[in-house]
Design an enzyme around this catalytic site. Structure first.
Site: not given
Ligand code: PMP
Length: 344
Positions: A48
């Site tokens: 992130k």
């Molecule tokens: N794994 C974790 C620990 C996350 O915080 C997130 C984000 N919500 C994701 C996977 C998924 O990534 P994305 O939001 O880019 O689909």
């Protein structure tokens, strides 16, 4: 920045360019070569960081932010941490509306990073005024000059990964990647990374990982939003109870669903077999590979890249706590002594 022996202006210079690490033991029974893109190497310990930095810098370029302004977001924790980190360096206030499903560790961390945190109930519908979406929207309306990151519905979330994660993986595999396996939450990671990779080679297969209790897989297959698919589950950051526009469903070839229990055990197995201490969704993504391996989805010459989104330290009170695992009944069907260690 590529090299560790450099001196950096500030922590933000270390965002991105995470290592690709070969998995040597956990995939030993499956055909193919397997590599993990370990996003815990970002300074905020998750993927992130990429979207927080990119979206905030785009807002700056558009003249939407000046020092002292407020950045607002809904987050399961990781995005919040990254936004808080970027806000500290760039001099913004940070307000986060967080799901009550997030671990206490994550919420404490966000507060430590200077964010103002609103904890909102997890099991209400997205349009309920108490949901973290609605709380964030309301705060955005109330606070003049605030910027709402809105990661689930922001195209820039996809662009951040299109411009960084995708090219990095292509370069690191020297164009040999055949499969990308990635969790889908907002869908930004999988959609942006896949877009770049498929532009280089349209034959690359894109596998999304979804949770039981989430609508994504069913929506991908039927284009129908089926509320019956929605029920509470434990994994944080994976799957959804709505359809995010930051997910490009057309670019994903298939979704695999994983359970809370198997994903937790698989995360522990990654630590024990590869020495990589990663988060719950890394266990989920790895579990999807093990499931596909069982049905012989991969062949000898395949080069499979799995994204491990964050670091294990964020889950000490959850999957890495024997007490928590016991409370969930996740030790019921396994040899407890072998996983919990010998008691003295
Ligand atoms: N794994 C974790 C620990 C996350 O915080 C997130 C984000 N919500 C994701 C996977 C998924 O990534 P994305 O939001 O880019 O689909």
């Amino acid at each position: 920045m590529e090299h560790k022996n450099q001196v950096f202006d500030n922590v933000l210079d270390l965002v991105g360019n995470t290592p690709l690490i070969k998995l040597n033991k956990i995939t030993s029974q499956i055909n193919g070569d397997f590599y993990a893109k370990v996003e815990a190497f970002n300074p905020g310990h998750s993927s992130k960081d990429r979207i927080a930095l990119y979206i905030i810098e785009q807002a700056e370029k558009q003249g939407l932010l000046k020092p002292g302004d407020t950045i607002i977001e809904t987050t399961s924790g990781n995005t919040g941490f990254s936004i808080a980190m970027v806000s500290i360096i760039k001099g913004y206030d940070c307000i986060l509306a967080v799901s009550s499903k997030s671990s206490a560790d994550k919420i404490d961390m966000l507060k430590t990073m200077g964010a103002k945190v609103y904890v909102c109930p997890a099991n209400v519908s997205a349009d309920d005024p108490r949901s973290y979406y609605e709380v964030a929207k309301r705060l955005h309306e109330e606070i003049k000059g605030s910027v709402y990151i809105n990661q689930y519905f922001n195209q820039l979330n996809i662009d951040a990964h299109y411009l960084s994660t995708g090219p990095e993986i292509w370069k690191q595999t020297e164009g040999k990647i055949t499969h990308l396996v990635a969790c889908s939450g907002t869908g930004g990671t999988i959609s942006g990374t896949a877009k770049y990779l498929k532009e280089q080679n349209p034959n690359i297969k894109i596998v999304g990982v979804d949770a039981f209790g989430s609508v994504l897989k069913k929506f991908h297959e039927t284009k129908v939003f089926d509320e019956k698919e929605i029920y509470p589950y434990r994994i944080e950051g994976l799957g959804k109870n709505l359809i995010p526009t930051a997910t490009d469903f057309d670019i994903i070839d298939e979704f695999v669903k994983v359970t809370d229990e198997e994903s937790a055990h698989t995360a522990r197995q990654i630590a024990k077999s590869e020495g990589l201490f990663v988060g719950y969704t890394s266990g989920a993504a790895m579990q999807a590979i093990l499931q596909l391996g069982k049905v012989k989805k991969f062949s000898k010459n395949d080069v499979v890249v799995v994204i491990f989104p964050d670091h294990g330290s964020r889950y000490m009170s959850k999957i890495y706590s024997d007490k928590w695992m016991n409370e969930q009944g996740f030790f019921d069907s396994v040899n407890v002594e072998s996983v919990q260690g010998i008691q003295y």
